[in-house]
Write a protein that holds these residues in place. Sequence first.
Motif, PDB file in Angstrom:
ATOM      1  N   UNK A  37      -6.030  38.882   6.818  1.00  0.00           N
ATOM      2  CA  UNK A  37      -6.471  40.255   7.059  1.00  0.00           C
ATOM      3  C   UNK A  37      -7.204  40.488   7.676  1.00  0.00           C
ATOM      4  N   UNK A  38      -8.568  41.162   7.085  1.00  0.00           N
ATOM      5  CA  UNK A  38      -9.132  41.516   8.252  1.00  0.00           C
ATOM      6  C   UNK A  38     -10.635  40.853   8.597  1.00  0.00           C
ATOM      7  N   UNK A  39     -10.692  39.412   7.914  1.00  0.00           N
ATOM      8  CA  UNK A  39     -11.482  38.623   8.123  1.00  0.00           C
ATOM      9  C   UNK A  39     -10.718  38.117   9.721  1.00  0.00           C
ATOM     10  N   UNK A  40      -9.818  38.327   9.967  1.00  0.00           N
ATOM     11  CA  UNK A  40      -9.727  38.330  12.170  1.00  0.00           C
ATOM     12  C   UNK A  40     -10.066  39.232  12.366  1.00  0.00           C
ATOM     13  N   UNK A  41     -10.037  40.234  12.049  1.00  0.00           N
ATOM     14  CA  UNK A  41     -10.136  41.278  12.472  1.00  0.00           C
ATOM     15  C   UNK A  41     -11.977  41.539  12.991  1.00  0.00           C
ATOM     16  N   UNK A  42     -12.405  40.923  12.136  1.00  0.00           N
ATOM     17  CA  UNK A  42     -14.235  40.612  12.265  1.00  0.00           C
ATOM     18  C   UNK A  42     -14.174  39.723  13.487  1.00  0.00           C
ATOM     19  N   UNK A  43     -13.760  38.153  13.336  1.00  0.00           N
ATOM     20  CA  UNK A  43     -14.021  37.646  14.706  1.00  0.00           C
ATOM     21  C   UNK A  43     -12.935  38.361  15.926  1.00  0.00           C
ATOM     22  N   UNK A 264      -0.715  53.576   1.122  1.00  0.00           N
ATOM     23  CA  UNK A 264      -0.513  52.959   0.095  1.00  0.00           C
ATOM     24  C   UNK A 264      -0.977  51.113   0.471  1.00  0.00           C
ATOM     25  N   UNK A 265      -1.117  51.090   2.153  1.00  0.00           N
ATOM     26  CA  UNK A 265      -1.742  49.800   2.758  1.00  0.00           C
ATOM     27  C   UNK A 265      -3.879  49.927   2.631  1.00  0.00           C
ATOM     28  N   UNK A 266      -3.909  51.340   2.482  1.00  0.00           N
ATOM     29  CA  UNK A 266      -5.480  51.685   2.357  1.00  0.00           C
ATOM     30  C   UNK A 266      -5.544  51.058   0.946  1.00  0.00           C
ATOM     31  N   UNK A 267      -4.625  51.250  -0.370  1.00  0.00           N
ATOM     32  CA  UNK A 267      -4.501  51.668  -1.204  1.00  0.00           C
ATOM     33  C   UNK A 267      -4.910  50.179  -1.626  1.00  0.00           C
ATOM     34  N   UNK A 268      -3.945  49.313  -1.538  1.00  0.00           N
ATOM     35  CA  UNK A 268      -3.917  47.558  -1.541  1.00  0.00           C
ATOM     36  C   UNK A 268      -5.265  46.780  -1.190  1.00  0.00           C
ATOM     37  N   UNK A 269      -5.711  47.265   0.280  1.00  0.00           N
ATOM     38  CA  UNK A 269      -6.875  46.777   1.438  1.00  0.00           C
ATOM     39  C   UNK A 269      -7.969  47.396  -0.310  1.00  0.00           C
ATOM     40  N   UNK A 404       1.865  48.660  13.080  1.00  0.00           N
ATOM     41  CA  UNK A 404       0.910  49.480  13.691  1.00  0.00           C
ATOM     42  C   UNK A 404       0.414  49.745  12.554  1.00  0.00           C
ATOM     43  N   UNK A 405       0.602  49.284  11.384  1.00  0.00           N
ATOM     44  CA  UNK A 405      -0.765  49.669  10.010  1.00  0.00           C
ATOM     45  C   UNK A 405      -0.635  47.929   9.303  1.00  0.00           C
ATOM     46  N   UNK A 406      -2.313  47.692   9.319  1.00  0.00           N
ATOM     47  CA  UNK A 406      -1.985  46.318   8.469  1.00  0.00           C
ATOM     48  C   UNK A 406      -2.611  46.667   6.669  1.00  0.00           C
ATOM     49  N   UNK A 407      -1.929  45.710   6.477  1.00  0.00           N
ATOM     50  CA  UNK A 407      -2.619  45.840   4.778  1.00  0.00           C
ATOM     51  C   UNK A 407      -1.974  44.198   4.714  1.00  0.00           C
ATOM     52  N   UNK A 408      -2.085  44.579   2.510  1.00  0.00           N
ATOM     53  CA  UNK A 408      -1.188  42.944   2.345  1.00  0.00           C
ATOM     54  C   UNK A 408      -0.044  43.734   1.937  1.00  0.00           C
ATOM     55  N   UNK A 409       0.919  42.418   1.637  1.00  0.00           N
ATOM     56  CA  UNK A 409       1.756  42.687   1.289  1.00  0.00           C
ATOM     57  C   UNK A 409       2.112  42.346  -0.522  1.00  0.00           C
ATOM     58  N   UNK A 410       1.228  41.370  -0.364  1.00  0.00           N
ATOM     59  CA  UNK A 410       1.150  41.908  -2.035  1.00  0.00           C
ATOM     60  C   UNK A 410      -0.212  41.453  -2.950  1.00  0.00           C
ATOM     61  N   UNK A 411      -0.861  42.284  -3.997  1.00  0.00           N
ATOM     62  CA  UNK A 411      -2.218  41.745  -4.042  1.00  0.00           C
ATOM     63  C   UNK A 411      -1.794  41.532  -5.541  1.00  0.00           C
ATOM     64  N   UNK A 412      -2.039  39.890  -6.633  1.00  0.00           N
ATOM     65  CA  UNK A 412      -1.735  39.998  -7.510  1.00  0.00           C
ATOM     66  C   UNK A 412      -3.339  40.049  -8.738  1.00  0.00           C
ATOM     67  N   UNK A 413      -2.725  41.253  -9.295  1.00  0.00           N
ATOM     68  CA  UNK A 413      -4.598  41.409 -10.039  1.00  0.00           C
ATOM     69  C   UNK A 413      -4.262  40.820 -11.528  1.00  0.00           C
ATOM     70  N   UNK A 414      -5.205  40.341 -12.941  1.00  0.00           N
ATOM     71  CA  UNK A 414      -5.528  39.658 -13.581  1.00  0.00           C
ATOM     72  C   UNK A 414      -6.278  40.438 -14.066  1.00  0.00           C
ATOM     73  N   UNK A 415      -6.626  40.552 -15.041  1.00  0.00           N
ATOM     74  CA  UNK A 415      -7.616  41.083 -15.836  1.00  0.00           C
ATOM     75  C   UNK A 415      -7.779  40.986 -17.706  1.00  0.00           C
TER      76      UNK A 415
END
Length: 415
Positions: A37-43, A264-269, A404-415
């Motif tokens: 993801x955005x680690x590549x954008x930094x590069x 929704x991509x912004x929310x995932x990020x 044209x829009x970057x974001x995560x396909x899946x984000x698995x959260x636990x709490x």
Amino acid sequence: MSNTAQLSPAAEKPDHVPESLVYDFDFYADPGLIERGHDRAIEVAKEAPEIFWTPRQGGHWMIKGHKAVFDASRDTESFSNSPFSYDEMQEIIKSLPADYPKPLIPTPITLDAPHHGTFRMPLQRAFSPKAMKAISDDIRALAISLVEEFKPLGGCEFMSAIAEPLPVTVFLKMFGLPVERQVEYRVLVKQHLAATDSNPSAVQERLRKVAAAMHDTIMERKENPQDDIISMLWAAEFNGEPATINDMENYCVMIFVAGLDTVMNGMGLGALHLANNPKLQAELKADPSKVPAATEEILRRYTFTLPPRFVAKDMTFQGITMKKGEKAVLLLPTADLDESEYESPEEFKMARENVHIAFGAGPHRCLGSHLARVELNILYEEMVKRLPEFKLDPNKAVQYHGGPVWGPESVHLVW
């Protein structure tokens, strides 16, 4: 897109492009982007030239630096939002047989001045800060219900559980489309955004599918207007003329694609950043007034849209020779990671003074930015307020998509 995306074939470099400006980056399928993801954008922000030419996706320019992106966004005479001018498109339409369907032109995003302002104006009120404030209680109620639904389960796949249904439900209600068809609509949007075939006939075929999915609702609102955007557009006039079905379809395909995917991509990020930063969760839980500042810094750090532009004339832009008709993608994610604009741009700092351009700049600045901010602020506030400290599931890797829009396909959260 998925993490199995394949690099497009490399195109031959045009003679006017010097080797020093070539940087191999496929913004749909770059392996580093898909994996990190955005680690590549930094590069890319650190390695690539301010403006570079990539051989991928048919070969095109990418405008990377903050100043270059800002200047290009405001220079609509040099960088058009469409490969064809308004007058050229009208001539194409006139040349078509009478029984041939008119081309769909996503409106107003693909129009330049003065036509852009004419067609953008009716939407300004619908997406104004005042209008967004009026629906904020409904957005909050929906956010609370989604968070509370999954809270007892000890975790969730965030994109499908919360990041998708929240903005999609809000948008469908605003637009006037049936909420119960949201799964069907989302499939159409994902197919459209993932497609890399830019041949005009292929693009029109995809847009026709989108328009067809909305056709019955569009026509029903003409006869029975409701309190929604489709009805409002039917009541509008353009250059003194009433709206036509072609006008409506042009509007609807644009708003449909933007409204059902971007936020929704912004929310995932944002959820990813919060999950990786428990101290920030605690800080926002203790002082919710800091949420808006956190939202803005998340938007800067993980900017996720890449608006396309088309070189409108042979020219020299910031010392670089460009030819009419060439594509130039505004790489907003790297513009907001530019070291010349932000000190230590990879670091998350809520106290930054420099304003981000996650929503673009100039006349085509994102029309839905006020809605996006309301949704993001409310969601982050309710998440840190109602959930225990949450983190990423260590057994399920995050998957990203390009395009044209970057974001995560899946984000698995636990709490």
